[in-house]
Scaffold this motif. Structure first.
Motif, PDB file in Angstrom:
ATOM      1  N   PRO C 225      -3.245  12.244  -7.985  1.00 26.05           N
ATOM      2  CA  PRO C 225      -1.969  12.797  -7.517  1.00 26.05           C
ATOM      3  C   PRO C 225      -1.864  12.677  -6.003  1.00 26.05           C
ATOM      4  CG  PRO C 225      -3.090  14.338  -8.987  1.00 26.05           C
ATOM      5  CD  PRO C 225      -4.060  13.238  -8.670  1.00 26.05           C
ATOM      6  N   PRO C 226      -0.677  12.411  -5.515  1.00 28.95           N
ATOM      7  CA  PRO C 226      -0.513  12.202  -4.071  1.00 28.95           C
ATOM      8  C   PRO C 226      -0.873  13.430  -3.244  1.00 28.95           C
ATOM      9  CG  PRO C 226       1.614  12.181  -5.226  1.00 28.95           C
ATOM     10  CD  PRO C 226       0.560  12.179  -6.263  1.00 28.95           C
ATOM     11  N   TYR C 227      -0.851  14.635  -3.858  1.00 28.48           N
ATOM     12  CA  TYR C 227      -1.137  15.814  -3.040  1.00 28.48           C
ATOM     13  C   TYR C 227      -2.625  15.988  -2.788  1.00 28.48           C
ATOM     14  CZ  TYR C 227      -2.876  18.776  -6.894  1.00 28.48           C
ATOM     15  OH  TYR C 227      -3.612  19.316  -7.912  1.00 28.48           O
ATOM     16  N   PHE C 228      -3.471  15.224  -3.460  1.00 32.30           N
ATOM     17  CA  PHE C 228      -4.906  15.400  -3.286  1.00 32.30           C
ATOM     18  C   PHE C 228      -5.323  15.268  -1.818  1.00 32.30           C
ATOM     19  CE2 PHE C 228      -7.387  14.637  -7.501  1.00 32.30           C
ATOM     20  CZ  PHE C 228      -6.662  15.624  -8.105  1.00 32.30           C
ATOM     21  N   SER C 229      -4.791  14.274  -1.138  1.00 30.65           N
ATOM     22  CA  SER C 229      -5.259  14.071   0.233  1.00 30.65           C
ATOM     23  C   SER C 229      -4.833  15.239   1.121  1.00 30.65           C
ATOM     24  CB  SER C 229      -4.737  12.739   0.786  1.00 30.65           C
ATOM     25  OG  SER C 229      -3.344  12.680   0.594  1.00 30.65           O
ATOM     26  N   ASP C 230      -3.664  15.775   0.853  1.00 22.69           N
ATOM     27  CA  ASP C 230      -3.223  16.960   1.590  1.00 22.69           C
ATOM     28  C   ASP C 230      -4.177  18.134   1.348  1.00 22.69           C
ATOM     29  OD1 ASP C 230      -0.378  17.950   2.902  1.00 22.69           O
ATOM     30  OD2 ASP C 230      -1.484  19.549   1.880  1.00 22.69           O
ATOM     31  N   MET C 231      -4.523  18.348   0.074  1.00 20.11           N
ATOM     32  CA  MET C 231      -5.423  19.451  -0.275  1.00 20.11           C
ATOM     33  C   MET C 231      -6.777  19.303   0.396  1.00 20.11           C
ATOM     34  SD  MET C 231      -4.240  21.790  -2.232  1.00 20.11           S
ATOM     35  CE  MET C 231      -2.768  21.498  -1.255  1.00 20.11           C
ATOM     36  N   GLU C 232      -7.303  18.083   0.363  1.00 23.33           N
ATOM     37  CA  GLU C 232      -8.612  17.857   0.971  1.00 23.33           C
ATOM     38  C   GLU C 232      -8.589  18.300   2.433  1.00 23.33           C
ATOM     39  OE1 GLU C 232      -9.371  13.725   0.372  1.00 23.33           O
ATOM     40  OE2 GLU C 232      -9.601  13.943  -1.803  1.00 23.33           O
ATOM     41  N   GLN C 233      -7.521  17.950   3.105  1.00 23.91           N
ATOM     42  CA  GLN C 233      -7.418  18.301   4.508  1.00 23.91           C
ATOM     43  C   GLN C 233      -7.366  19.812   4.684  1.00 23.91           C
ATOM     44  OE1 GLN C 233      -8.219  15.930   6.398  1.00 23.91           O
ATOM     45  NE2 GLN C 233      -8.291  17.527   7.964  1.00 23.91           N
ATOM     46  N   ARG C 234      -6.505  20.451   3.887  1.00 19.24           N
ATOM     47  CA  ARG C 234      -6.360  21.905   3.994  1.00 19.24           C
ATOM     48  C   ARG C 234      -7.687  22.615   3.749  1.00 19.24           C
ATOM     49  NH1 ARG C 234      -0.690  24.021   2.310  1.00 19.24           N
ATOM     50  NH2 ARG C 234       0.513  22.119   2.395  1.00 19.24           N
ATOM     51  N   ASN C 235      -8.428  22.126   2.763  1.00 14.51           N
ATOM     52  CA  ASN C 235      -9.652  22.827   2.401  1.00 14.51           C
ATOM     53  C   ASN C 235     -10.783  22.573   3.374  1.00 14.51           C
ATOM     54  OD1 ASN C 235      -8.699  24.275   0.209  1.00 14.51           O
ATOM     55  ND2 ASN C 235      -8.871  22.499  -1.154  1.00 14.51           N
TER      56      ASN C 235
END
Lengths: 462, 462, 462, 462
Positions: C225-235
């Motif tokens: 899913p495209p949001y994975f990279s966003d999540m990785e950054q946030r976490n």
């Protein structure tokens, strides 16, 4: 989708299980107040179809009959006792629910008709992934065998049953019918999860050979609450169909006093020990709410109405549920406004003073006449030692052994932490003992203060 | 559809109101822990748009600011005090929400900027059907006027305000900001519903003429808790935006003891009186949970961390919420395992023995040296009489008047039923009094036993 | 006493764990809305002291930072990524909580800093009884390795990590971070309990040798899913400290329409497929409530306010919580009165007709121009076959591949059962496709009707 | 302390009351599922001692008998009907509960034995502060009189009863047995609070003189659901003692289909209109959950098992409770997995297309053959006008008047907002009508679009 849940009855430390798949659900060893299983199953879109009893219980009323009445599910139990309801199952019988398969193992020893149920997930294998063991195998211990007519034979039989369970495989998860605190075993682990492999390697009793196992079982000397025989009978016959606990009514102080006086209402005080210590109804028995499931069967007679003294409505309702699980169905009243209203009505109060470790030691040192009564289990006294000079009578046996407690000198009761000590003190006060104190913090406080401990010597106390 | 709900803060006896129609909602006098209003409104499909404060409160922190922060609603209050937030409203201002109209009446007397809000249902009439009166007019009483700089003038002003409210019509329903038990009035009815017509005909204070009304108000001699001035200031400035009460952490006994010793944690015991009586932490103050809202402001200093001794987690959470409503935001701890664990750790215990009516009478008769301390409100003593020979100091004023209680003889505290008596006893013990008892059942038990009562004589006590 | 609980986030199929003993509590992989852990711990008399992250998550915002802010607990994570918060731990580090010991195993492969935590009950043994494996080892599967820079190397590394976990012993219970349905693995079992021994014997991927394992992992073709990279950054950075999900406000239909029109509110319809089919806001996206956690990250852009269309307040609140877990913090509105009020306001309606299996087959047989769009995962199509002549585009990739769907003929979408089919249909309608239908029951209905199935042939679709 | 609570049954818009003081509690007009009253009373420390029925209900099964069975309370009702249970009371009888006094007024007109109960707070006055009026006097209206054998006489009698109630005083609070939405009155206010003074001044029907009042009552033309006569009989005899609603079991789609086919299970779809519109079981009746209490009695026969189609377990449970209140005790099943699983099983689907205002107008304009069926109450049609050319049959009477709806042309149903329109559409489809649409938004959407409205002309429709 599958679902799996364990319900826990505090105090009884009883675990029941519900699981399901493909629109069906199974319950193992249901509690008597059984609407929760229906709710769980229906919320998951499953109809309750199978109820299993791993064995004829002696410590609580099973909910199989009321649950079957609510749902139409069939009840199954071991074949080697003459149940008045349900269907017998035998070694090798299997049951399918969705991708799950339950297989019956006959595992006698705790009772003659005990069964275990091996659970396989056919999506992966016919090998079991978990086993429901009832009271045969616990986490950290095995079931008691002293309730058999021949306890020695029972111990050997259980040894063999446990070996057969362990043979299911190291990776098999263990789901027993009780957790730590149950009267159905001696040394259950506090941990709520384990596997056959872990138990085989680390459960102390499983490290013994067959004769060693039998010797240990025979020497356990577990207490046998008087209500056990009543429960056994009820669970053979089957409980009434009603699944709802009694609803105690608030009763004003003066009327509550009249019911005690004239209608033999038994006042049962379920508040915390400190509150009972501060003031209570003269002659009331006490057991704090969390002790009701484990001790009501020792101290409360059947067939007599029970009146609760509780800190509030919720505690009274919970106590009524606990009592219902033990077959006490006549709980008509709780004291409205609790002790505050009792006192305001100008009725008599009684207290049970607490004594500190240092004061107890001082009185002991001075050689004051004093019965220091240790009401723990004898096994606790053996392992941890005792207040020097103290007498031992287990609180559960105190009703039968009151004659051993002298009436002509003060009594101080103690246990491990104080909760059973005040229960014992209330029993003594109820029977007319006049100078009764209890020891808050009890043996834990004693050792925290580094006071002298008397080690166990075999013949001193029985 | 419309909706209408009243939320009640026990102890403060504070009533707030939320109602709405056509997708909008109004809150009147919100409590500080204000998420419940949002939940009610949104569940009804309404957005919270208006928040009204009927007056600058002195007895609790209002939730207007945190509620506005959560929702974006606008805050409105009376114009005659310099609030640090919100928007002033004046006589005749009106607000529409669906078919409802709220009209502002300026009704000073309790405070200078007090307003009442008349509610009309425009589907039927522009005449009001109900009125929110804040602390101007209560059911069975009116607001206190002694907090004004000039209480006499305040009483006259309130008389006129009340007349204006009553003129709205006999059939108008009455929705005040407090119910029975509030410190904001003297004689509130226990009944939670009334109308202007019923009050006009039957509320005792409304039967008086203007000078009689003022005389009565001036002679009320209500107590003024020391925290009132702090609250007044906070409510002018506005509370912080956080709507969530503090979350006390369970702390083991030895660490709890250390926090008391070394970090000035104030031990506050919120268990029932009988439990505190039985055993407690030496030096702990007690007020049972339901008394916290009314008495914390008398006995607890601001700016000091509070450690709770509670019967369980839920009680600790509720107490933290009660304290939050009063502006005590530093409640970091509750005692893990309560007094059982404290005792088990071998820490010191203190008790507060109870004394029965008959024992008290016997000691009094024998002329034993004894301070019998009546800690009720002076008005209770006036109306009901007292234990003969007893001294009166209101429990809320005891901290300031300790010097009047002799230290060289035993003290027995009493109140109406015992709850305030043990609070007073704990205060005495905390200040080093060594022979302190309390009287469970207190004056109610005394009269239930038909013991002699000393009638009120004017100059005897102040 | 000890306690142990697993919390489950539906849709994400995320499992977090909390356990404790002796007044302390540990949380592993907390969810962002984290007040529940505090409640559980405090109710058990335990203070939350340790938080572990088994790995840097890519599928949800972890609650470590807000939970630490609420409780003061310390956060621990693997050492091989540069987290912006918490403390790194390494192979062999141990942590004690009461009788429990947690030991760190470095188990990279899913991510470079993944750790597993072996749990020992020191009352019985230093050997572990359970292991928390994060996304390394699941029940029935292992974690995905395709998110590594070098997926082949990642697969080999994971193989070795899993072997090290399995070496802990057959009887060790397995507690992973995800259950069936997670996007973090391909073939997770529906069963929620297992042991290392059972997995070793029966989990298909664990039957492979090292090269076979790597081949299988590389060929899995999981969607990302495209949001994975966003999540990785946030976490890596750490979530904001606020633990409370956004609170959407009910907004009337005309205002809701204006917000869509003028303020780029994204209408997200979370009702059941049949309801969306019946009528919806033109241009709304749909995913039924239970699909929000799994599909929001595919279809919803960050940084745009979301307006919910829900069957009621509770559904809207739950959706807001689901979205909060994925980092969508701007959910200001839900449609008051849902579609009924929208329709009553005279606003435009759109429907998405359903088509039955027999009608679809008839149109197909007749050779009508028709795009039959299969939006399942490609793996489902491979295993189960497809409607003859259908085109495949996974629903999660449809936004990027719209150009492949012809606009000049009708489209019928289908999936396994219909829920993703209508999601895809809504996306097409939102992008201006005019003749869009969906197939309720979808492939399950197709096969239930015994209609012809096209088997998978390699090159047909990519 | 006193307590006072009103319980509300949605849909029936039925209000019951419970209040108490001094350890006793009173319930007025209990609902059949009556455990909640016991819980409220006991939590307040009060025993339930009195149950009043203000009149023999015709719209729901009263809970008096089951509540008396649970608690031992005595039931009281008016003397002028031969009830099979309870005790008759007469004008002037009084009952004391703590400081409260209830006085009986005989207030016939709605039914011959209707009573009102005036409540006095003896702490203040013997004058009443509130009155429970049953179905005699509502907020904004009075009870219906058309159920009397002689409706004209009934209207005159009610006029006199209402005058006697109003004479209690302007400030008396009004507590009726129904709120807005009830079938027991025509024009009840949405407001839930009022006083006799406000009603006297502003309730339209109370502004009429005796003949005007009677004329208005006679001309009301309220609908009389067919289940009323059944209810009347049940409430004279008394309900069974069981207080617990039926528990529907989840049933898989194919088995549900079989039950419909072979065991005359009546499929009742309680999802939202849009969901039913999208797809439903062929032949299912629909009424969305909130309409069940008001419309089940019109459309569902007694004595036939009901199978629910619901969005989830909670909706199914709520519907079962609603049906239980109306005397439908046979609700054995709900469809597992709802329409998704039905569709997946490959079973037949039916839809009910919605039509927009503009499309309807276009077809009307074009003169297409079309029955536009207005299923509102005739009073709504009179007051608001209608879609030009539409036919009127009230949805509640549609089962009896189907013959009037032509089968040879399409039908579009409409009501005020769409909920009753789809109920009517489902009835038509169930009876074999093939081209049935409904109009979402209905007359509200029509007027929002400013489409032409046909004003009411007397003889056009009956």
């Amino acid at each position: 989708m599958m679902f799996f849940e364990s319900l826990y009855s505090p105090g009884l430390a009883h675990r029941s299980y519900i699981f399901g798949a493909a629109g069906q659900a199974v319950v193992i060893d249901p509690q008597r107040d059984c609407r929760a299983y229906v709710e769980i199953a229906h919320r998951q879109g499953a109809a309750l179809t199978h109820i299993f009893e791993t064995h004829r219980n002696e410590d609580y009323v099973t909910g199989s009959v009321p649950l079957a009445a609510l749902t139409g599910a069939r009840i199954y139990h071991g074949a080697h006792l003459p149940f008045g309801y349900g269907h017998p199952v035998r070694e090798g019988d299997t049951f399918r629910v969705g991708q799950f398969q339950l297989g019956v193992l006959e595992t006698p020893g705790h009772t003659p008709e005990s069964i275990s149920l091996a659970l396989a997930d056919l999506n992966f294998s016919e090998d079991p992934v978990a086993v429901f063991t009832g009271d045969a195998l616990f986490i950290g211990d095995v079931g008691r065998t002293d309730l058999n007519e021949d306890p020695v034979a029972g111990a050997y039989i259980l040894y063999d049953s446990v070996r057969r369970i362990l043979a299911l495989g190291e990776g098999v998860l263990l789901y027993p019918a009780h957790g730590a605190g149950s009267v159905c075993g001696a040394h259950l682990a506090q941990r709520s999860f384990s596997s056959l492999g872990f138990e085989k390697a680390h459960s102390p009793v499983l490290q013994l050979d067959r004769p060693g196992f039998a010797r240990r079982k025979v020497s356990e000397n577990l207490y046998r609450p008087p209500y056990f025989s009543d429960m056994e009978q009820r669970n053979l016959v089957g409980a009434p169909e009603n699944p709802d606990p009694p609803v105690p009514t608030p009763v004003p102080a003066r009327e509550f006093a009249r019911l005690i006086e004239e209608e033999s209402l038994l006042p049962l005080d379920i508040r915390e020990p400190e509150a009972f210590s501060g003031s209570h109804i003269p002659g009331a028995l006490t057991m704090s709410l969390d002790l009701v499931p484990a001790f009501a069967g020792y101290l409360l007679p059947y067939g007599r109405p029970i009146g609760l003294i509780a800190d509030g409505y919720d505690a009274a309702r919970t106590a009524a549920t606990y009592l219902f699980r033990l077959g006490y169905d006549d709980v008509p009243a709780f004291l409205q406004g609790a002790m505050t209203q009792w006192a305001a009505a100008g009725l008599e109060l009684q207290s049970t003073p607490g004594i500190s470790a240092m004061d107890l030691e001082a009185r002991r040192e001075r050689g004051e006449p004093l019965t220091v009564l240790d009401v723990r289990q004898i096994s606790e006294r053996r392992q941890e030692g005792a207040v020097p000079g103290s007498t031992h009578i287990y609180v559960g046996e105190l009703p039968q052994r009151l004659a051993r407690v002298p009436r002509d000198q003060p009594v101080v009761t103690y246990c491990n932490i104080g909760a059973r000590a005040i229960m014992a003190a209330s029993l003594l006060q109820r029977h007319g003992y006049e100078r009764v104190e209890y020891f808050p913090g009890s043996f834990q406080a004693w050792t925290a203060r580094r006071l002298p401990v008397e080690e166990w010597r075999q013949p001193a106390v029985v």
